[in-house]
Structure formats: C-alpha cells, structure tokens
Write a protein that holds these residues in place. Structure first.
Motif, mmCIF file in Angstrom:
data_model
loop_
_atom_site.group_PDB
_atom_site.id
_atom_site.type_symbol
_atom_site.label_atom_id
_atom_site.label_comp_id
_atom_site.label_asym_id
_atom_site.label_seq_id
_atom_site.Cartn_x
_atom_site.Cartn_y
_atom_site.Cartn_z
ATOM 1 N N LEU A 132 2.966 10.345 -9.781
ATOM 2 C CA LEU A 132 2.390 10.641 -11.097
ATOM 3 C C LEU A 132 1.889 12.082 -11.197
ATOM 4 C CD1 LEU A 132 0.372 7.386 -11.832
ATOM 5 C CD2 LEU A 132 2.580 8.072 -12.769
ATOM 6 N N VAL A 182 3.958 5.734 -5.517
ATOM 7 C CA VAL A 182 4.019 5.713 -6.983
ATOM 8 C C VAL A 182 2.889 6.551 -7.577
ATOM 9 C CG1 VAL A 182 3.738 4.227 -9.007
ATOM 10 C CG2 VAL A 182 5.258 3.528 -7.152
ATOM 11 N N LEU A 183 1.674 6.385 -7.065
ATOM 12 C CA LEU A 183 0.548 7.152 -7.597
ATOM 13 C C LEU A 183 0.712 8.648 -7.357
ATOM 14 C CD1 LEU A 183 -2.441 4.834 -6.656
ATOM 15 C CD2 LEU A 183 -1.556 5.307 -8.937
ATOM 16 N N ILE A 184 1.189 9.018 -6.184
ATOM 17 C CA ILE A 184 1.405 10.437 -5.891
ATOM 18 C C ILE A 184 2.506 11.000 -6.794
ATOM 19 C CG2 ILE A 184 2.187 12.078 -4.133
ATOM 20 C CD1 ILE A 184 0.749 10.241 -2.073
ATOM 21 N N LEU A 232 2.557 1.591 -3.456
ATOM 22 C CA LEU A 232 1.553 1.992 -4.443
ATOM 23 C C LEU A 232 1.153 3.451 -4.251
ATOM 24 C CD1 LEU A 232 -0.435 1.262 -6.720
ATOM 25 C CD2 LEU A 232 -2.063 0.627 -4.916
ATOM 26 N N GLY A 233 0.965 3.874 -3.007
ATOM 27 C CA GLY A 233 0.597 5.260 -2.729
ATOM 28 C C GLY A 233 1.655 6.244 -3.199
ATOM 29 N N TRP A 247 -5.166 12.751 -10.900
ATOM 30 C CA TRP A 247 -5.666 11.480 -10.406
ATOM 31 C C TRP A 247 -4.642 10.783 -9.512
ATOM 32 C CZ3 TRP A 247 -10.478 9.926 -10.269
ATOM 33 C CH2 TRP A 247 -11.378 10.484 -11.144
ATOM 34 N N GLY A 248 -3.392 11.193 -9.591
ATOM 35 C CA GLY A 248 -2.364 10.601 -8.741
ATOM 36 C C GLY A 248 -2.614 10.826 -7.257
ATOM 37 N N TRP A 249 -3.376 11.870 -6.928
ATOM 38 C CA TRP A 249 -3.660 12.145 -5.514
ATOM 39 C C TRP A 249 -4.490 11.042 -4.872
ATOM 40 C CZ3 TRP A 249 -0.414 15.022 -3.340
ATOM 41 C CH2 TRP A 249 0.119 16.138 -3.976
ATOM 42 N N ILE A 250 -5.089 10.168 -5.675
ATOM 43 C CA ILE A 250 -5.816 9.024 -5.133
ATOM 44 C C ILE A 250 -4.846 8.115 -4.368
ATOM 45 C CG2 ILE A 250 -5.638 7.438 -7.084
ATOM 46 C CD1 ILE A 250 -8.874 8.104 -5.233
ATOM 47 N N GLY A 251 -3.557 8.286 -4.634
ATOM 48 C CA GLY A 251 -2.529 7.532 -3.923
ATOM 49 C C GLY A 251 -2.478 7.824 -2.442
ATOM 50 N N ARG A 297 0.826 -1.205 0.000
ATOM 51 C CA ARG A 297 0.000 0.000 0.000
ATOM 52 C C ARG A 297 0.860 1.256 0.000
ATOM 53 N NH1 ARG A 297 -5.441 -0.487 2.191
ATOM 54 N NH2 ARG A 297 -5.991 -2.690 2.289
#
Length: 73
Positions: free
Chosen positions: A34, A30-32, A27-28, A43-47, A24
């Motif tokens: 982006l 990596v998404l941030i 993944l968080g 949408w990366g803030w969904i991380g 988690r």
C-alpha cells in the motif's frame, strides 16, 4: 543468572504456527504494498510488524498473553 542457550529467552521462543505465520507474511506484504500502490499511504509500513513476526515465527504479544498457535515442542 542468565538463561542457558537451550532455554532461550521466553519472549523469543517460537509461538506462531504455520497457518498463522503464512497469514502474517501475506498481510505484511499487502500492507507494505500500500505504500507503493493504491492509496500510497505511509501507514502501510505497519505491515513490517506482521511480516517480521511471521518470518521470525515469534510474537512478543503472544508471549505476554501466553498464546501459542504452533505445536508444542
């Protein structure tokens, strides 16, 4: 009657195991990332969701579904 501090609130009990927690957090992050590199999409803030659930070791969705990936207390 309010639950005692020893019982805590069921939704905020630890229910995320070590491997799940590390996944988690990674993944968080990596998404941030982006948001700043790559497609630079908001949408990366969904991380923040997997990052926070990993750091806090609790997942409200797991609590609702009765899932635990950590060892029993």
């Amino acid at each position: 009657m309010a639950p005692s501090s020893k019982e805590g609130i069921a939704m905020f009990k630890t229910n995320v195991g070590t491997l799940d927690r590390l996944g988690r957090i990674v993944l968080g992050i990596v998404l941030i990332a982006l948001v700043f590199v790559g497609p630079k999409t908001p949408w990366g803030w969904i991380g923040l969701v997997p990052l926070m659930t990993g750091l806090l070791r609790t997942c409200p969705l797991y609590s609702l579904l009765g899932i635990r990936t950590c060892k029993a207390e």
